[in-house]
Motif scaffolding. Structure first.
Motif, PDB file in Angstrom:
ATOM      1  N   SER A   5       0.776  -1.277  -0.236  1.00 53.77           N
ATOM      2  CA  SER A   5       0.022  -0.230   0.324  1.00 53.77           C
ATOM      3  C   SER A   5       1.085   1.349  -0.015  1.00 53.77           C
ATOM      4  CB  SER A   5      -0.448  -0.028   1.391  1.00 53.77           C
ATOM      5  OG  SER A   5      -0.049  -0.053   1.954  1.00 53.77           O
ATOM      6  N   ASP A  57       2.550   5.152  -1.814  1.00 51.68           N
ATOM      7  CA  ASP A  57       2.708   5.302  -3.724  1.00 51.68           C
ATOM      8  C   ASP A  57       4.937   5.466  -2.807  1.00 51.68           C
ATOM      9  OD1 ASP A  57       3.390   7.364  -1.535  1.00 51.68           O
ATOM     10  OD2 ASP A  57       2.971   9.051  -2.353  1.00 51.68           O
ATOM     11  N   GLU A  58       5.431   4.173  -2.580  1.00 47.35           N
ATOM     12  CA  GLU A  58       6.819   4.356  -2.279  1.00 47.35           C
ATOM     13  C   GLU A  58       7.075   3.010  -3.384  1.00 47.35           C
ATOM     14  OE1 GLU A  58      10.164   5.622   0.910  1.00 47.35           O
ATOM     15  OE2 GLU A  58       8.310   4.317   1.357  1.00 47.35           O
ATOM     16  N   TYR A  59       7.953   3.479  -3.890  1.00 39.98           N
ATOM     17  CA  TYR A  59       8.497   2.180  -5.357  1.00 39.98           C
ATOM     18  C   TYR A  59      10.031   2.143  -4.553  1.00 39.98           C
ATOM     19  CZ  TYR A  59       3.555   2.427  -6.915  1.00 39.98           C
ATOM     20  OH  TYR A  59       2.721   2.698  -6.889  1.00 39.98           O
ATOM     21  N   ARG A 116       6.984   5.373 -13.559  1.00 37.54           N
ATOM     22  CA  ARG A 116       5.532   5.932 -12.926  1.00 37.54           C
ATOM     23  C   ARG A 116       5.941   7.440 -12.348  1.00 37.54           C
ATOM     24  NH1 ARG A 116       1.470   3.969 -10.197  1.00 37.54           N
ATOM     25  NH2 ARG A 116       1.738   2.118 -10.299  1.00 37.54           N
ATOM     26  N   ASN A 136       3.642  10.069 -11.077  1.00 40.26           N
ATOM     27  CA  ASN A 136       3.716  10.408  -9.614  1.00 40.26           C
ATOM     28  C   ASN A 136       4.204   8.037  -8.495  1.00 40.26           C
ATOM     29  OD1 ASN A 136       2.124  12.871 -10.340  1.00 40.26           O
ATOM     30  ND2 ASN A 136       0.374  11.154 -10.216  1.00 40.26           N
ATOM     31  N   GLY A 137       4.654   9.506  -7.591  1.00 38.13           N
ATOM     32  CA  GLY A 137       5.151   8.942  -6.446  1.00 38.13           C
ATOM     33  C   GLY A 137       6.590   8.875  -5.541  1.00 38.13           C
ATOM     34  N   LYS A 138       7.362   8.068  -4.728  1.00 38.04           N
ATOM     35  CA  LYS A 138       8.714   8.141  -4.053  1.00 38.04           C
ATOM     36  C   LYS A 138       8.863   6.997  -5.104  1.00 38.04           C
ATOM     37  CE  LYS A 138       5.977  11.014  -0.024  1.00 38.04           C
ATOM     38  NZ  LYS A 138       5.605   9.947   0.923  1.00 38.04           N
TER      39      LYS A 138
END
Length: 464
Positions: free
Chosen positions: A393, A395-397, A425, A427-429
């Protein structure tokens, strides 16, 4: 010597110590060490060990009768043959009445093919007799599709009768180090790249002094066991080994999609798909899709089994030199110099395994780790990312690269990763990691400290 498999032995022994009826199903690809595991478990235990034959029903009945007779009369000869399978199963019931007894049927699919009623007979005696006994039944098989569908599957007569199931898998790259602890880490990695963690192949490769000598003597020699292994395995498992050999060769040569493989092998896509499914079940090939996407047009096939990958990469193209004994003179130029390139994909798998199994440095635990490939929407160039870790869960990749080269990795690799992450991606960290066989430049090491980039060497992934 017996190595590893502590978890599997613990499961089996815990159930043995329970004292009640057990039906343990053990399966996995050939050569992975199932029988060795069972033999280790059965040490110092009363056991009837029956290895089914790829033969007729009567020949299997004779062999099973002999196994029971030898248990009753260790020094006896001229074993009588029971009149039928019900009779021999009743004898096993009587022998287990007053003691804990292990009854092993190894290569169960052979018996089930020869005697189609055996699954139903076992179901009946389990339900009406054995479930209240102290018998410890082990059903073992190498045909994974059969074991999963005809033993564990919902429509099988034996469905719901098993008390435990163990799929014996190849050893990890770390587990393999116990076989040849004297090897350098680079040679340990190469040994894994050749054998794929299959104990039988490790023993047959038999690295005593150097990997090079072992490969020349025990693989690239027409008299060696490993030279003949792929062909023998295909003949043993499949009805049309020549066609499967052609398909594997096509994949090894770079064909990765069904239509490409079909074109190279001159098969229709439908027929080719049928053969591919068989190779997937044998775990010789695998299907891959960019992580986070469903199977579809971008799904590709590649060789999953490291030994098959190595053999098809280096043997067919050098067959003339191998057959005439000239391979020793050209080994360095024709094969050894290509090891870093060959090990690239192997190293990627090792790195992903490390992150999922062993790494304690990650700030979050990825739910899944794989690779991703696609088109950069800005540059319209193809992008491939070796490591993408997807969170359960949030948004950290995790974004990473793996370099199995003889030079140190520098800052350019990190900058490239950043651009790849944006293609993956918008958007995301992102958390970054870089793996390198040969280490890193001082500049990248300094930047990694500032940017929070995790850097890993061979020593790190081997836990040293």
């Amino acid at each position: 010597m017996f190595y590893c498999r502590e978890s599997e032995l613990r499961i089996m022994n815990n159930r043995y110590d329970g004292g009640g009826f057990e039906c343990v199903v053990i399966y996995g690809r050939r050569r992975v060490g199932k029988t060795a595991l069972i033999n280790e478990f059965c040490k110092d235990k009363p056991v009837i060990f029956f290895s089914a034959l790829n033969a007729s029903s009567h020949e299997n009945l004779e062999a099973l009768s002999k196994a029971v007779w030898q248990f009753k009369n260790p020094e006896g000869n001229n074993a009588p043959v029971y009149s039928g399978y019900d009779g021999v199963l009743e004898e096993i019931t009587a022998l287990s009445k007053d003691r804990r007894l292990v009854f092993v049927i190894d290569e169960f699919p052979y018996l089930a093919k020869a005697e189609e009623s055996i699954s139903s007979r076992l179901q009946h005696i389990i339900d009406h007799v054995w479930q209240n006994s102290r018998l410890y039944l082990i059903l073992c098989g190498s045909s994974m599709s059969f074991m999963e569908n005809q033993v564990l599957g919902y429509q099988s007569p034996l469905y719901g009768r098993r008390t435990a199931q163990i799929k014996v898998k190849a050893l990890t790259y770390r587990e393999m180090t116990v076989f040849r602890p004297h090897l350098s880490l680079e040679d340990q990695a190469l040994q894994y790249g050749i054998t794929g963690g299959i104990p039988h192949y490790v023993n047959k490769l038999d690295v005593r002094t150097s990997i090079d000598d072992a490969v020349l003597d025990n693989l690239l020699d027409t008299s060696s066991y490993l030279f003949e292994e792929p062909g023998n395995l295909l003949k043993q498992e499949l009805r049309e080994p020549a066609i499967y050999n052609t398909i594997i060769s096509a994949v090894a040569g770079g064909a990765s999609r069904v239509n490409e493989i079909a074109t190279k092998t001159k098969l229709t896509s439908a027929v080719c798909g049928k053969y591919l499914r068989e190779l997937l079940e044998l775990e010789i090939l695998q299907k891959e899709t960019p992580i986070g996407e469903k199977a579809g047009k971008r799904t590709i096939y590649n060789i999953r089994d490291n030994f098959f990958r190595f053999w098809y990469r280096f043997v067919p193209g050098n067959m003339s030199a191998i057959s005439t004994g000239r391979i020793r003179r050209i080994y360095d130029a024709a094969i050894k110099r290509l090891y870093p390139e060959y090990m690239g994909l192997i190293f990627e798998k090792m790195c992903r395994d490390y992150l999922m199994r062993y790494d304690e440095r990650l700030p979050f635990i990825p739910a899944e780790i794989g690779q991703w490939w696609g088109t950069d929407p800005e540059t319209h160039k193809q992008v491939q990312i070796d490591i993408v870790g997807v969170p359960a869960s949030g948004d950290e990749y995790l974004i990473g690269s793996c370099k199995y080269k003889n030079e140190k990795v520098g800052i350019d690799e990190f900058r490239l990763l950043q651009s790849y992450a944006a293609a993956f991606r918008r958007n995301g960290k992102f958390r970054y990691c870089i793996f390198s066989k040969s280490g890193f430049t001082e500049q990248l090491a300094a930047l990694a400290g500032q940017e929070g980039v995790a850097l890993y060497t061979l020593e790190d992934i081997y836990g040293l």
